[in-house]
Write a protein that holds these residues in place. Structure first.
Motif, short mmCIF file in Angstrom:
data_model
loop_
_atom_site.label_atom_id
_atom_site.label_comp_id
_atom_site.label_asym_id
_atom_site.label_seq_id
_atom_site.Cartn_x
_atom_site.Cartn_y
_atom_site.Cartn_z
N ILE A 99 0.84 -1.20 0.00
CA ILE A 99 0.00 0.00 0.00
C ILE A 99 0.87 1.25 0.00
O ILE A 99 0.63 2.20 -0.77
CB ILE A 99 -0.95 -0.01 1.22
N ILE A 100 1.92 1.27 0.85
CA ILE A 100 2.78 2.46 0.93
C ILE A 100 3.54 2.66 -0.38
O ILE A 100 3.67 3.80 -0.86
CB ILE A 100 3.74 2.34 2.13
N GLU A 101 4.02 1.58 -0.99
CA GLU A 101 4.73 1.69 -2.27
C GLU A 101 3.83 2.29 -3.35
O GLU A 101 4.24 3.19 -4.08
CB GLU A 101 5.23 0.30 -2.73
N HIS A 102 2.60 1.81 -3.44
CA HIS A 102 1.69 2.34 -4.46
C HIS A 102 1.30 3.78 -4.17
O HIS A 102 1.17 4.59 -5.09
CB HIS A 102 0.46 1.44 -4.58
N LEU A 103 1.10 4.10 -2.92
CA LEU A 103 0.77 5.47 -2.55
C LEU A 103 1.93 6.40 -2.89
O LEU A 103 1.72 7.51 -3.40
CB LEU A 103 0.43 5.55 -1.06
N ALA A 104 3.15 5.96 -2.62
CA ALA A 104 4.33 6.77 -2.93
C ALA A 104 4.43 7.02 -4.43
O ALA A 104 4.80 8.13 -4.86
CB ALA A 104 5.59 6.09 -2.41
N GLN A 105 4.10 6.02 -5.25
CA GLN A 105 4.13 6.20 -6.70
C GLN A 105 3.06 7.19 -7.16
O GLN A 105 3.33 8.06 -7.98
CB GLN A 105 3.92 4.87 -7.41
N ASP A 116 11.70 6.52 4.64
CA ASP A 116 11.44 6.86 6.03
C ASP A 116 10.07 6.32 6.48
O ASP A 116 9.95 5.72 7.54
CB ASP A 116 11.49 8.37 6.22
N VAL A 117 9.06 6.53 5.64
CA VAL A 117 7.72 6.06 5.98
C VAL A 117 7.69 4.54 6.07
O VAL A 117 7.12 3.96 7.00
CB VAL A 117 6.67 6.58 4.96
N LEU A 118 8.32 3.87 5.12
CA LEU A 118 8.37 2.41 5.14
C LEU A 118 9.08 1.88 6.39
O LEU A 118 8.58 0.95 7.04
CB LEU A 118 9.08 1.87 3.89
N SER A 119 10.22 2.46 6.73
CA SER A 119 10.95 1.95 7.90
C SER A 119 10.17 2.20 9.18
O SER A 119 10.15 1.35 10.07
CB SER A 119 12.35 2.59 7.97
N ARG A 120 9.51 3.34 9.29
CA ARG A 120 8.71 3.61 10.50
C ARG A 120 7.52 2.67 10.59
O ARG A 120 7.15 2.21 11.67
CB ARG A 120 8.24 5.05 10.52
N ALA A 121 6.89 2.39 9.45
CA ALA A 121 5.71 1.52 9.45
C ALA A 121 6.09 0.08 9.80
O ALA A 121 5.37 -0.59 10.54
CB ALA A 121 5.02 1.58 8.10
#
Length: 162
Positions: A99-105, A116-121
């Motif tokens: 979800i985060i990868e697609h949102l970032a794209q 940063d968002v991925l590591s925190r999540a």
């Protein structure tokens, strides 16, 4: 005077009334106990009955707490959520990363922000996993809707070849 009012006055003065071996006992500042003793003594039997009723009510959970667990301090609580196995948690982490990868794209995040968002999540506490899934899933839904709206507007515009 009303027994409930007497008990509340004692509590307001910092004196707690309790039952011990069937007798009403006072705990708190000695000066406050001495000041309250003359007004409480004539109502000893009523206060005993009031405290017994209070104790019985405290022992049984209220109707809206049916099925709740009771903690050692007497409070009622419901378990936070379903039991999760390690496999469930791994699946949720994979879903969160996707979800985060697609949102970032879609939102064109800078690489540092995405990392940063991925590591925190992923490294965050387990209690944040379900709220993060909900939050990022909602944001992805909104981003997909905005992207679909842009495509629809772009398809409806007229282009003139010159």
């Amino acid at each position: 005077m009303n027994v409930a009012t007497l008990v509340e006055e004692a509590r307001a003065a910092g004196v707690s009334l309790c039952l011990q071996d069937g007798k009403v006992k006072m705990r708190g500042p000695v000066e406050a106990q001495e000041a309250l003793r003359p007004s409480l003594a004539p109502h000893r039997d009523e206060i005993r009955a009031y405290l017994q009723a209070e104790n019985r009510l405290a022992e049984q959970p209220p109707e809206d707490c049916a099925g709740a667990l009771q903690s050692a301090d007497g409070g009622f609580y419901l378990p936070w959520g379903p039991y999760l196995t390690a496999d469930n948690i791994r699946v949720m982490h994979v879903e969160l990363v996707w979800i985060i990868e697609h949102l970032a794209q879609l939102e064109v995040w800078p690489e540092e922000h995405r990392e940063d968002v991925l590591s925190r999540a992923i490294r965050g506490p387990l209690s944040d996993l379900l709220p993060n899934l909900h939050h990022f899933n909602q944001r992805l839904t909104e981003a997909n809707a905005a992207a679909a709206a842009r495509v629809a507007v772009h398809a409806r515009t007229w282009r003139y070849a010159r």
